[in-house]
Scaffold this motif. Sequence first.
Motif, PDB file in Angstrom:
ATOM      1  N   SER A 292      -9.069 -77.725 -82.256  1.00 13.07           N
ATOM      2  CA  SER A 292      -8.868 -76.632 -82.876  1.00 13.07           C
ATOM      3  C   SER A 292      -9.169 -76.163 -81.598  1.00 13.07           C
ATOM      4  O   SER A 292     -11.052 -76.274 -80.701  1.00 13.07           O
ATOM      5  CB  SER A 292     -10.175 -76.118 -84.501  1.00 13.07           C
ATOM      6  N   VAL A 293      -9.250 -74.113 -81.839  1.00  9.53           N
ATOM      7  CA  VAL A 293      -9.978 -73.316 -80.296  1.00  9.53           C
ATOM      8  C   VAL A 293     -10.639 -71.657 -80.781  1.00  9.53           C
ATOM      9  O   VAL A 293     -10.341 -71.474 -83.056  1.00  9.53           O
ATOM     10  CB  VAL A 293      -9.384 -72.698 -79.386  1.00  9.53           C
ATOM     11  N   GLU A 294     -11.447 -71.140 -81.277  1.00 11.43           N
ATOM     12  CA  GLU A 294     -12.219 -70.167 -81.501  1.00 11.43           C
ATOM     13  C   GLU A 294     -11.297 -68.581 -81.625  1.00 11.43           C
ATOM     14  O   GLU A 294     -10.785 -69.000 -80.863  1.00 11.43           O
ATOM     15  CB  GLU A 294     -13.528 -69.920 -81.610  1.00 11.43           C
ATOM     16  N   VAL A 295     -11.194 -68.073 -82.618  1.00 12.18           N
ATOM     17  CA  VAL A 295     -10.034 -66.993 -82.811  1.00 12.18           C
ATOM     18  C   VAL A 295     -11.436 -66.137 -82.438  1.00 12.18           C
ATOM     19  O   VAL A 295     -12.390 -65.694 -83.289  1.00 12.18           O
ATOM     20  CB  VAL A 295      -9.499 -66.733 -83.807  1.00 12.18           C
ATOM     21  N   PRO A 296     -10.812 -64.904 -81.221  1.00 11.01           N
ATOM     22  CA  PRO A 296     -11.910 -63.952 -81.490  1.00 11.01           C
ATOM     23  C   PRO A 296     -12.032 -63.149 -82.054  1.00 11.01           C
ATOM     24  O   PRO A 296     -11.136 -62.718 -82.939  1.00 11.01           O
ATOM     25  CB  PRO A 296     -11.330 -63.299 -79.475  1.00 11.01           C
ATOM     26  N   MET A 297     -12.905 -62.515 -81.551  1.00 15.85           N
ATOM     27  CA  MET A 297     -13.047 -61.434 -83.181  1.00 15.85           C
ATOM     28  C   MET A 297     -12.403 -59.654 -82.492  1.00 15.85           C
ATOM     29  O   MET A 297     -12.214 -59.220 -81.652  1.00 15.85           O
ATOM     30  CB  MET A 297     -14.649 -60.686 -83.130  1.00 15.85           C
ATOM     31  N   PRO A 298     -12.643 -59.089 -83.318  1.00 17.63           N
ATOM     32  CA  PRO A 298     -11.650 -57.789 -82.474  1.00 17.63           C
ATOM     33  C   PRO A 298     -12.361 -57.239 -81.316  1.00 17.63           C
ATOM     34  O   PRO A 298     -13.659 -57.330 -81.252  1.00 17.63           O
ATOM     35  CB  PRO A 298     -11.987 -57.061 -83.356  1.00 17.63           C
ATOM     36  N   ASP A 299     -12.104 -56.295 -80.679  1.00 19.08           N
ATOM     37  CA  ASP A 299     -12.355 -55.902 -79.503  1.00 19.08           C
ATOM     38  C   ASP A 299     -12.984 -54.640 -79.589  1.00 19.08           C
ATOM     39  O   ASP A 299     -14.466 -55.107 -78.777  1.00 19.08           O
ATOM     40  CB  ASP A 299     -11.301 -54.999 -78.365  1.00 19.08           C
ATOM     41  N   ASP A 300     -12.894 -54.212 -80.946  1.00 23.73           N
ATOM     42  CA  ASP A 300     -13.649 -52.790 -81.418  1.00 23.73           C
ATOM     43  C   ASP A 300     -13.963 -52.513 -83.361  1.00 23.73           C
ATOM     44  O   ASP A 300     -12.384 -52.681 -83.314  1.00 23.73           O
ATOM     45  CB  ASP A 300     -13.257 -51.182 -80.852  1.00 23.73           C
ATOM     46  N   ASP A 301     -14.894 -52.888 -83.432  1.00 22.00           N
ATOM     47  CA  ASP A 301     -15.349 -52.912 -84.753  1.00 22.00           C
ATOM     48  C   ASP A 301     -14.664 -51.303 -85.389  1.00 22.00           C
ATOM     49  O   ASP A 301     -14.238 -51.238 -86.158  1.00 22.00           O
ATOM     50  CB  ASP A 301     -16.445 -53.231 -85.111  1.00 22.00           C
ATOM     51  N   GLY A 302     -14.532 -50.105 -84.528  1.00 17.76           N
ATOM     52  CA  GLY A 302     -14.448 -49.003 -85.064  1.00 17.76           C
ATOM     53  C   GLY A 302     -13.486 -49.131 -85.524  1.00 17.76           C
ATOM     54  O   GLY A 302     -12.922 -47.928 -85.996  1.00 17.76           O
ATOM     55  N   GLN A 303     -12.386 -49.711 -84.871  1.00 14.34           N
ATOM     56  CA  GLN A 303     -11.334 -50.292 -85.199  1.00 14.34           C
ATOM     57  C   GLN A 303     -10.532 -50.758 -86.451  1.00 14.34           C
ATOM     58  O   GLN A 303      -8.769 -50.634 -86.487  1.00 14.34           O
ATOM     59  CB  GLN A 303     -10.165 -50.015 -83.576  1.00 14.34           C
ATOM     60  N   THR A 304     -11.361 -51.093 -87.213  1.00 13.07           N
ATOM     61  CA  THR A 304     -11.093 -51.460 -88.390  1.00 13.07           C
ATOM     62  C   THR A 304     -11.110 -51.739 -89.767  1.00 13.07           C
ATOM     63  O   THR A 304     -12.578 -52.070 -90.591  1.00 13.07           O
ATOM     64  CB  THR A 304     -12.195 -53.329 -88.425  1.00 13.07           C
ATOM     65  N   GLN A 305     -11.197 -49.926 -89.830  1.00 16.37           N
ATOM     66  CA  GLN A 305     -12.152 -49.643 -90.768  1.00 16.37           C
ATOM     67  C   GLN A 305     -10.989 -48.847 -91.700  1.00 16.37           C
ATOM     68  O   GLN A 305     -10.847 -47.820 -92.927  1.00 16.37           O
ATOM     69  CB  GLN A 305     -13.079 -48.404 -90.611  1.00 16.37           C
ATOM     70  N   GLY A 306      -9.146 -49.124 -91.464  1.00 17.62           N
ATOM     71  CA  GLY A 306      -8.522 -49.123 -92.265  1.00 17.62           C
ATOM     72  C   GLY A 306      -8.189 -47.208 -92.185  1.00 17.62           C
ATOM     73  O   GLY A 306      -8.249 -47.062 -91.825  1.00 17.62           O
ATOM     74  N   HIS A 307      -8.191 -47.379 -93.585  1.00 19.34           N
ATOM     75  CA  HIS A 307      -8.205 -45.345 -93.559  1.00 19.34           C
ATOM     76  C   HIS A 307      -9.062 -44.488 -93.031  1.00 19.34           C
ATOM     77  O   HIS A 307      -8.506 -43.282 -91.689  1.00 19.34           O
ATOM     78  CB  HIS A 307      -8.096 -45.017 -94.958  1.00 19.34           C
ATOM     79  N   ARG A 308     -10.516 -44.479 -92.594  1.00 19.78           N
ATOM     80  CA  ARG A 308     -11.370 -44.021 -91.997  1.00 19.78           C
ATOM     81  C   ARG A 308     -10.968 -44.222 -90.242  1.00 19.78           C
ATOM     82  O   ARG A 308     -10.752 -43.212 -89.594  1.00 19.78           O
ATOM     83  CB  ARG A 308     -12.900 -44.525 -91.976  1.00 19.78           C
ATOM     84  N   SER A 309     -10.180 -45.836 -89.941  1.00 18.67           N
ATOM     85  CA  SER A 309      -9.917 -45.834 -88.222  1.00 18.67           C
ATOM     86  C   SER A 309      -8.909 -45.501 -88.235  1.00 18.67           C
ATOM     87  O   SER A 309      -8.611 -44.228 -87.577  1.00 18.67           O
ATOM     88  CB  SER A 309     -10.124 -47.508 -88.148  1.00 18.67           C
ATOM     89  N   VAL A 310      -7.605 -45.249 -88.977  1.00 20.50           N
ATOM     90  CA  VAL A 310      -6.630 -43.870 -88.121  1.00 20.50           C
ATOM     91  C   VAL A 310      -6.121 -42.349 -88.801  1.00 20.50           C
ATOM     92  O   VAL A 310      -6.338 -41.796 -87.547  1.00 20.50           O
ATOM     93  CB  VAL A 310      -5.558 -44.261 -90.043  1.00 20.50           C
ATOM     94  N   ILE A 311      -7.974 -41.966 -89.824  1.00 19.82           N
ATOM     95  CA  ILE A 311      -7.890 -40.529 -89.419  1.00 19.82           C
ATOM     96  C   ILE A 311      -8.958 -40.040 -88.098  1.00 19.82           C
ATOM     97  O   ILE A 311      -8.964 -38.730 -87.493  1.00 19.82           O
ATOM     98  CB  ILE A 311      -8.877 -39.736 -90.588  1.00 19.82           C
ATOM     99  N   ALA A 312     -10.234 -40.893 -88.095  1.00 22.56           N
ATOM    100  CA  ALA A 312     -10.755 -40.730 -86.693  1.00 22.56           C
ATOM    101  C   ALA A 312      -9.807 -41.036 -85.219  1.00 22.56           C
ATOM    102  O   ALA A 312      -9.927 -40.397 -84.829  1.00 22.56           O
ATOM    103  CB  ALA A 312     -11.692 -41.624 -86.543  1.00 22.56           C
ATOM    104  N   ASP A 313      -8.977 -41.869 -85.294  1.00 24.58           N
ATOM    105  CA  ASP A 313      -7.722 -41.860 -84.666  1.00 24.58           C
ATOM    106  C   ASP A 313      -7.199 -40.590 -84.371  1.00 24.58           C
ATOM    107  O   ASP A 313      -6.474 -40.128 -82.482  1.00 24.58           O
ATOM    108  CB  ASP A 313      -6.956 -42.930 -84.098  1.00 24.58           C
ATOM    109  N   PHE A 314      -6.500 -40.501 -85.083  1.00 23.78           N
ATOM    110  CA  PHE A 314      -5.964 -38.937 -85.280  1.00 23.78           C
ATOM    111  C   PHE A 314      -6.548 -37.678 -84.993  1.00 23.78           C
ATOM    112  O   PHE A 314      -6.114 -36.890 -84.149  1.00 23.78           O
ATOM    113  CB  PHE A 314      -5.248 -38.710 -87.093  1.00 23.78           C
ATOM    114  N   LEU A 315      -8.195 -37.632 -85.322  1.00 26.96           N
ATOM    115  CA  LEU A 315      -9.079 -36.733 -85.034  1.00 26.96           C
ATOM    116  C   LEU A 315      -8.857 -36.624 -83.315  1.00 26.96           C
ATOM    117  O   LEU A 315      -9.585 -35.414 -82.256  1.00 26.96           O
ATOM    118  CB  LEU A 315     -10.262 -36.706 -85.662  1.00 26.96           C
ATOM    119  N   ALA A 316      -9.217 -37.641 -82.929  1.00 19.63           N
ATOM    120  CA  ALA A 316      -9.572 -37.872 -81.277  1.00 19.63           C
ATOM    121  C   ALA A 316      -8.361 -37.755 -80.952  1.00 19.63           C
ATOM    122  O   ALA A 316      -8.364 -37.142 -79.261  1.00 19.63           O
ATOM    123  CB  ALA A 316      -9.975 -39.869 -80.750  1.00 19.63           C
TER     124      ALA A 316
END
Length: 347
Positions: A281-305
């Motif tokens: 077994s090997v460890e699966v890394p966590m996401p690079d940025d938790d801010g990109q893991t909030q579903g709708h909120r992250s999509v809208i934030a990316d759109f605004l940015a």
Amino acid sequence: MSLKAVICGCGAMSKGWLRALQSDPHLAGAISIVGLVDVNPDAATALAAEFGLEHAVVGTDLAEVLQQTSADILFDIVIPGARSNVVETGLRHGCHVLSEKPLAASMDDARAMVALAADVNRIHAVVQNRRFISGVRRLRRAVKEKLIGDLTALHSDFFLGPHFGGFREAMDNVLLLDMAIHTLDAARFVSGRTPLSVYCVETNPAGSWYAHGASATAIFQLSGGAVYSYRGSWCAEGRPTSWESAWRLVGTKGMLTWDGNDGFEATVAGDEAGLLRGYRSVEVPMPDDDGQTQGHRSVIADFLAAIASGRQPETASSDNIKSLAMVFGAIESARTGLPVRLSQEGS
């Protein structure tokens, strides 16, 4: 100063958008909902009352509400068949537009939207919120970092039996067009590969409560010699998979599985003697940025940015058309019984 936004389409889906907006202090401060549009004015009025938007202009004519409010943004949450006219109206009134998926009800409509957004120099993006969850981001990072070597195959299984009622149960190609777009887009994102061709079998199984196409199996050839397979049904009673599908990624060094919830397992070849080498077994890394893991909120934030910076968002229609091409390629293959070649630019 907050951007003024109008919501077009005040049905059940709009509530998820509004919860995402109101639950995030940054989004709540950056966007002011100034208009609500629906063919049923009672639906818009009820939405305003539920979410404290009594100040918003309510109407049935999108163009009139956009003009009256001088909106900066249009949130398009209408059914797929109405999307083309709604997006065109928003773009021609100078709005940046964020649409519910799928991007369009046809490839011709999708190409027209992409071209118009470029012509009027406005951003048009799609809410592919399944990209912006932790599990999908972890898969993508594992592939980029070659945790299991070079990717050779992806497989996803999607089996549920939701009884929605409403427009979905009357749609043609309901699974591929309304739901599989999430999984196919995630597969393209996770793999980082270009879909080249597809062969698909679509059925409406005995006992289905949908009018057409509640089940499909598709095989995609990807660039770099990789293969992606999708198996799904929206009329599968019994123990379901996750809404995010159950995934298996195969690489030159090992395999990675994800159950669509919290269950990850990555293994690479061991050093046992004999027919099979075993595994470790090997460890699966966590996401690079938790801010990109909030579903709708992250999509809208990316759109605004993207609006603020002038860059294209991750789910811009000019990119998302490639995922839509996977859907319509699968539909065409199912119709003809033949493999369908997909153009690399999604056209």
